[in-house]
Motif scaffolding. Structure first.
Motif, PDB file in Angstrom:
ATOM      1  N   ASN A 248       0.646  -1.252  -0.067  1.00 46.16           N
ATOM      2  CA  ASN A 248       0.000  -0.104   0.086  1.00 46.16           C
ATOM      3  C   ASN A 248       0.797   1.303   0.141  1.00 46.16           C
ATOM      4  N   ALA A 249       1.997   1.266   0.507  1.00 44.06           N
ATOM      5  CA  ALA A 249       2.778   2.341   0.651  1.00 44.06           C
ATOM      6  C   ALA A 249       4.184   1.945   1.231  1.00 44.06           C
ATOM      7  N   ASN A 250       5.368   2.778   1.150  1.00 45.69           N
ATOM      8  CA  ASN A 250       6.470   2.203   1.223  1.00 45.69           C
ATOM      9  C   ASN A 250       6.713   1.751   2.739  1.00 45.69           C
ATOM     10  N   GLU A 251       6.015   2.403   3.712  1.00 43.56           N
ATOM     11  CA  GLU A 251       6.210   2.200   5.076  1.00 43.56           C
ATOM     12  C   GLU A 251       5.177   1.069   5.649  1.00 43.56           C
ATOM     13  N   SER A 252       4.174   0.765   4.740  1.00 40.67           N
ATOM     14  CA  SER A 252       3.189  -0.272   5.005  1.00 40.67           C
ATOM     15  C   SER A 252       3.516  -1.914   5.224  1.00 40.67           C
ATOM     16  N   ASP A 306      -3.670  -0.691   4.896  1.00 40.47           N
ATOM     17  CA  ASP A 306      -4.646  -0.205   3.733  1.00 40.47           C
ATOM     18  C   ASP A 306      -5.663   0.506   4.323  1.00 40.47           C
ATOM     19  N   ALA A 307      -5.968   1.782   4.293  1.00 39.67           N
ATOM     20  CA  ALA A 307      -6.933   2.544   4.851  1.00 39.67           C
ATOM     21  C   ALA A 307      -8.344   2.248   4.494  1.00 39.67           C
ATOM     22  N   ALA A 308      -8.472   1.209   3.629  1.00 39.43           N
ATOM     23  CA  ALA A 308     -10.005   0.847   3.176  1.00 39.43           C
ATOM     24  C   ALA A 308     -10.360  -0.351   4.081  1.00 39.43           C
ATOM     25  N   ILE A 309      -9.557  -0.743   4.692  1.00 40.47           N
ATOM     26  CA  ILE A 309      -9.707  -1.975   5.808  1.00 40.47           C
ATOM     27  C   ILE A 309     -11.121  -1.218   6.656  1.00 40.47           C
ATOM     28  N   PRO A 310     -12.044  -2.049   6.826  1.00 42.40           N
ATOM     29  CA  PRO A 310     -12.262  -3.392   6.282  1.00 42.40           C
ATOM     30  C   PRO A 310     -12.959  -3.610   4.959  1.00 42.40           C
ATOM     31  N   ALA A 311     -12.902  -2.790   4.102  1.00 42.21           N
ATOM     32  CA  ALA A 311     -13.578  -3.129   2.734  1.00 42.21           C
ATOM     33  C   ALA A 311     -12.180  -3.301   1.790  1.00 42.21           C
ATOM     34  N   ALA A 312     -10.996  -3.531   2.421  1.00 41.96           N
ATOM     35  CA  ALA A 312      -9.915  -3.967   1.304  1.00 41.96           C
ATOM     36  C   ALA A 312      -9.800  -5.169   0.763  1.00 41.96           C
ATOM     37  N   PRO A 313      -9.145  -5.707  -0.188  1.00 39.32           N
ATOM     38  CA  PRO A 313      -9.333  -7.096  -0.706  1.00 39.32           C
ATOM     39  C   PRO A 313      -8.481  -7.924   0.100  1.00 39.32           C
ATOM     40  N   ARG A 314      -8.685  -9.187   0.549  1.00 38.39           N
ATOM     41  CA  ARG A 314      -8.021 -10.221   1.349  1.00 38.39           C
ATOM     42  C   ARG A 314      -6.870 -10.679   0.353  1.00 38.39           C
ATOM     43  N   ASP A 315      -6.163 -11.448   0.934  1.00 34.09           N
ATOM     44  CA  ASP A 315      -5.186 -12.242   0.131  1.00 34.09           C
ATOM     45  C   ASP A 315      -5.065 -13.419   0.988  1.00 34.09           C
TER      46      ASP A 315
END
Length: 407
Positions: A248-252, A306-315
């Motif tokens: 999601n980002a360099n520090e994520s 991911d700031a979209a959690i809990p609407a972010a995709p799973r893996d």
């Protein structure tokens, strides 16, 4: 009808919430199914799915990787994922003893032959280990041994002694990297440690240890999460940059990157018995297992930040890799830690084997697991099946089976 952007966003959020309810249901599903039955049911599902897929794809060139536009997407041997499909076929042969799977695995392993001389790849451990490695383990075919040794000889050409690492990616035209090394590269070191023993050549093992030591020194943050990529100066070995390309980002904390690190250091402890590798594996396990944004069903979002959690995709691929790694790590742990690791891994496998993730017969292009995420920042392979998710799911099931009492 063309939706406005707010409508599309709302629809996506509703879809994600609906999916979240399904995942929550999987997390709270009854756990009265015995472990042995869980494994048997999952392997039966794998046999059904892969029989159907094999009938469709075997006459064609290439290796199944995912589903794209409703069809199985096949890739060439040079693709980093090419070895996982033959590897899954070998695991099906191991699980069932069915010679049909052996024949299919041998066919697809033979198709991997060009990979052993591909100097453009750091992924030879994935490509050859999953195919030729499992083939040699199960058949002792000397031709498979020779292919693995050839691949190890090719892989070490990417090692730079000034950096102390094997270069991962080639230098892309639009990048400023000089010597990029990704956390995934830990997974390729087993090819070298195995080859060192098989050939009585210490050089392979030395390279593997140097690479693991360099990664341990530079890839990890204070909280024991890892960057995806560290770029080095090939002339001095100095660190030029630390980034997270597929996260999601360099520090994520990119979920699959954490899984690669956990698996890689557990494996390297097995291969070397260096205590610092075991300690790092425990630290990564704690980061993953205790993360406040890990869902109840223990299948992570594609990136923990991911700031979209809990609407972010799973893996689901990250969950499968983690489950397999934890089952091995349990064997190197004290009783309390071992019980916790096995329980966590089994909980992950129960989630993956539930209808929320395990495809219905004949669906999902013939792949087993749904809801994997490949490279979200690039808009590639989001919420799809992936061949490596299936591979590590099958491996984890076999490792779980090995822990059961023998009758």
């Amino acid at each position: 009808m063309r939706h406005s952007l707010p409508q599309v966003s709302a629809l996506r959020t509703l879809g994600a919430l609906a999916l979240g309810l399904a995942f929550a249901s999987a997390a709270s599903a009854a756990t009265d199914e015995s472990t042995a039955k869980l494994i048997s049911r999952s392997m039966n599902a794998a046999s059904t799915q892969y029989s159907g897929m094999l009938a469709r794809v075997q006459p064609k060139p290439g290796f199944p990787r995912t589903v794209e536009n409703g069809d199985v997407k096949q890739v060439e041997v040079k693709d980093w994922t090419s070895g996982f499909f033959p590897g899954s076929l070998w695991y099906l042969y191991e699980a069932t003893g069915n010679k049909t799977w052996r024949a299919a695995a041998a066919d697809y392993t033979a198709r991997m032959a060009p990979a052993k001389f591909d100097k453009s790849h750091h992924d030879l451990g994935f490509m050859l280990g999953a195919s030729y490695g499992n083939g040699y383990r199960l058949t002792r075919d000397p031709a498979y041994r020779d292919a693995l040794l050839a691949g190890a000889t090719t892989l070490v050409t990417r090692f730079n002694p000034k950096v102390g690492s094997i270069q991962s990616w080639e230098l892309w035209k639009n990048s400023s990297w000089a010597f990029p090394v990704i956390i995934d590269n830990m997974m390729n070191l087993e090819l070298l440690t195995w080859s060192s023993r098989a050939s009585n050549e210490p050089r392979y093992r030395e390279v593997a240890i140097l690479h693991a030591d360099t990664t341990l020194k530079h890839h990890f943050r204070p909280d024991n999460s890892s960057y995806h990529l560290v770029d080095y100066d090939p002339q001095t070995g100095a660190v030029r940059a630390k980034v997270t390309v597929q996260g999601n980002a360099n520090e994520s904390a990119w979920a699959r990157g954490q899984a690669w690190g956990l698996y890689g250091y557990t494996m390297m402890y097995r291969e070397t018995r260096k205590l610092e590798y075991l300690q790092q594996a425990h630290k990564i396990a704690a980061f993953f297992m205790d993360h406040p944004r890990l869902p109840a069903d223990k299948v992570p979002y594609w990136d923990f930040d991911d700031a979209a959690i809990p609407a972010a995709p799973r893996d689901s691929s990250a969950a499968a890799i983690t489950a397999s790694a934890l089952l091995e790590l349990a064997g190197f742990s004290d009783k309390a830690a071992a019980q916790r690791y096995r329980a966590f891994a089994e909980a992950q496998l129960r989630s993956l084997a539930s209808p929320a993730y395990l495809a219905a017969p004949g669906e999902n292009g013939g792949f087993l697991l749904m809801h994997a995420t490949g490279h979200k920042p690039a808009g590639k392979e989001i919420d799809v099946p992936l061949n490596y998710a299936d591979y590590y799911f099958l491996e984890a099931l076999l490792r779980l089976k090995a822990t059961l009492p023998k009758h």
